[in-house]
Design an enzyme around this catalytic site. Structure first.
Site: not given
Length: 465
Positions: A331-332
């Site tokens: 996600e990051e």
């Protein structure tokens, strides 16, 4: 939170469960929803004050103490995924598996910034995800400091060429601050800058930088970019306003490596109807940045999703529809896990997404995204959460990881919690178990378990937009 401009904070239209927009639900359906109150009370009692009290915090501590930070593309993340899959099996969850996802691999090397003029001082920094590095000898250059993109644009190119641009914007919320982190390097490169140093995206600092993602625009030359502390950014701005020459030596040995395979992590509490087209999803992301240990972002979010199912299973509560814990990878690094999950699944598969990625402090309720009819149903469900004092609903709230599904009409709800200090620790070495409170985690887990159970057991699906 990501390198893409997908950190979308939709405009908030504040509606509490007691201040709803006009709704016209049948009275018998409202009574059906209210009939779940004894079950909700039981779930809350068992998780907050009963046999499961404190277990969510203990499980999170075990995860972070075993594996530490879980950066996309690292063996630590893959080992953590293996561990979670194994523990989900031990918890008795159904359909436990990983779904492959190709993820970016950015490597942080040696980083140092040294102010040489008008005096010597170390400038603590953290390179931003996907940043290129400097040459081995580094960059020695004068600084030009601006507070906004507008101020940069007004400078003549000769005032910027060959210099390091420092962005020192005033804090005006994360969405505003994040623009400089994500797009500052490209804007400065267009003017001929050789690197950028950017004020960390936080309202409070004790001398620690905060990292995050950035993305180079396709038609610009990539230059090294990093975040520095709030204290140093404001100091450099003051000195610059006095027309004092400043010079910095910057070394960054960061680089982008080849993508690697990772997995989205899945475990389910299967519904007794055995349907696969109305799944209630509780979600967060298992990856983290390489600083701190990712307890808050987003260890707490994935743990309340996972343990909500574990505790419902232990209480022998099986709803009509399946509840799925979906723990995204990468996600990051630009919502990569979520994107690939979206591409692999049909919109018709899902009933609602419940997401937590802005802390697991004391829960207040929900930010909700969906059409009017779905909102009316959800607000009635939220009223059941009185034992947790978490009945608050923002109709049209903020949500991130399920964004592609929501854009295609699937309803979504985001955990609304007392996270006023969230950005104090976000993407920094301060993201540790010290941020997490056992009782708050219990309450968030209970909220997720109770909400997911009721939505999965109702006689009707939430309508899609």
């Amino acid at each position: 939170m990501t390198k893409l401009p997908l950190v979308v904070f939709l405009s908030l239209i504040v509606l509490s469960a007691s201040e709803t927009a006009p709704c016209d639900l049948p009275e018998d359906f409202i009574q059906e929803i209210h009939s779940y109150q004894p079950i909700v009370d039981h779930i809350v009692q068992e998780i907050v004050n009963g046999r499961f009290s404190g277990q969510t915090w203990e499980a999170l501590a075990e995860l972070t103490d075993r594996f530490g930070p879980r950066m996309s593309g690292t063996q630590q993340l893959e080992d953590a995924i293996d561990y979670v899959l194994g523990e989900m099996h031990s918890d008795g969850l159904d359909n436990v598996h990983g779904e492959p996802a190709l993820v970016p691999r950015w490597v942080r090397g040696y980083e140092r910034a040294q102010l040489l003029k008008p005096f010597e001082k170390n400038l603590p920094l953290l390179g931003l995800g996907s940043s290129v590095g400097t040459t081995q000898s580094g960059i020695l250059a004068e600084l030009v400091v601006v507070e906004s993109f507008t101020e940069l644009e007004q400078l003549d190119e000769t005032e910027v060429q060959g210099r390091i641009v420092v962005f020192a914007p005033k804090w005006d919320g994360y969405a505003s601050a994040g623009r400089y982190r994500s797009a500052g390097a490209s804007a400065a490169s267009r003017k001929g800058a050789v690197a950028t140093l950017i004020r960390s995206a936080t309202p409070f600092s004790i001398g620690s930088p905060h990292t995050g993602s950035q993305v180079y625009e396709k038609d610009v030359f990539p230059i090294p970019t990093a975040c520095i502390t709030v204290e140093d950014a404001e100091m450099l701005l003051r000195i610059h306003r006095k027309n004092v020459t400043m010079k910095v030596h910057l070394v960054m040995e960061d680089y982008n490596s080849e993508p690697s395979m990772s997995r989205n992590t899945v475990g389910e509490l299967q519904g007794w109807m055995q349907r696969n087209n109305s799944v209630v999803v509780v979600t967060g992301h298992l990856d983290s940045w390489d600083v701190g240990v990712g307890s808050m972002d987003d260890g707490g979010g994935i743990m309340i999703a996972w343990k909500a199912l574990t505790f419902l299973k232990a209480m022998d509560l099986q709803p009509k529809r399946t509840i799925r814990a979906l723990l995204y990878t990468a996600e990051e690094q630009g919502l990569e896990g979520e994107q690939q999950y979206f591409e692999s699944h049909s919109i018709e598969e899902f009933n609602i997404f419940l997401e937590s990625d802005t802390g697991t402090f004391d829960p207040r309720g929900f930010d909700f995204v969906g059409n009017q009819e779905a909102s009316c149903i959800f607000q009635q469900v939220a009223k059941l959460m009185t034992p947790l004092n978490a009945t608050y609903v923002n109709a049209m709230g903020s949500i991130e990881m399920g964004l592609r599904f929501l854009d295609n009409g699937v309803p979504g709800a985001f955990l609304n919690n007392a996270n006023e200090k969230y950005f104090w620790y976000h993407h920094s070495e301060g993201d540790s178990m010290l941020v997490e409170d056992p009782k708050s985690l219990d309450k968030c887990t209970a909220l997720w378990a109770a909400t997911a159970y009721v939505l999965a057991d109702l006689s009707v699906d939430l309508p899609k937009s």
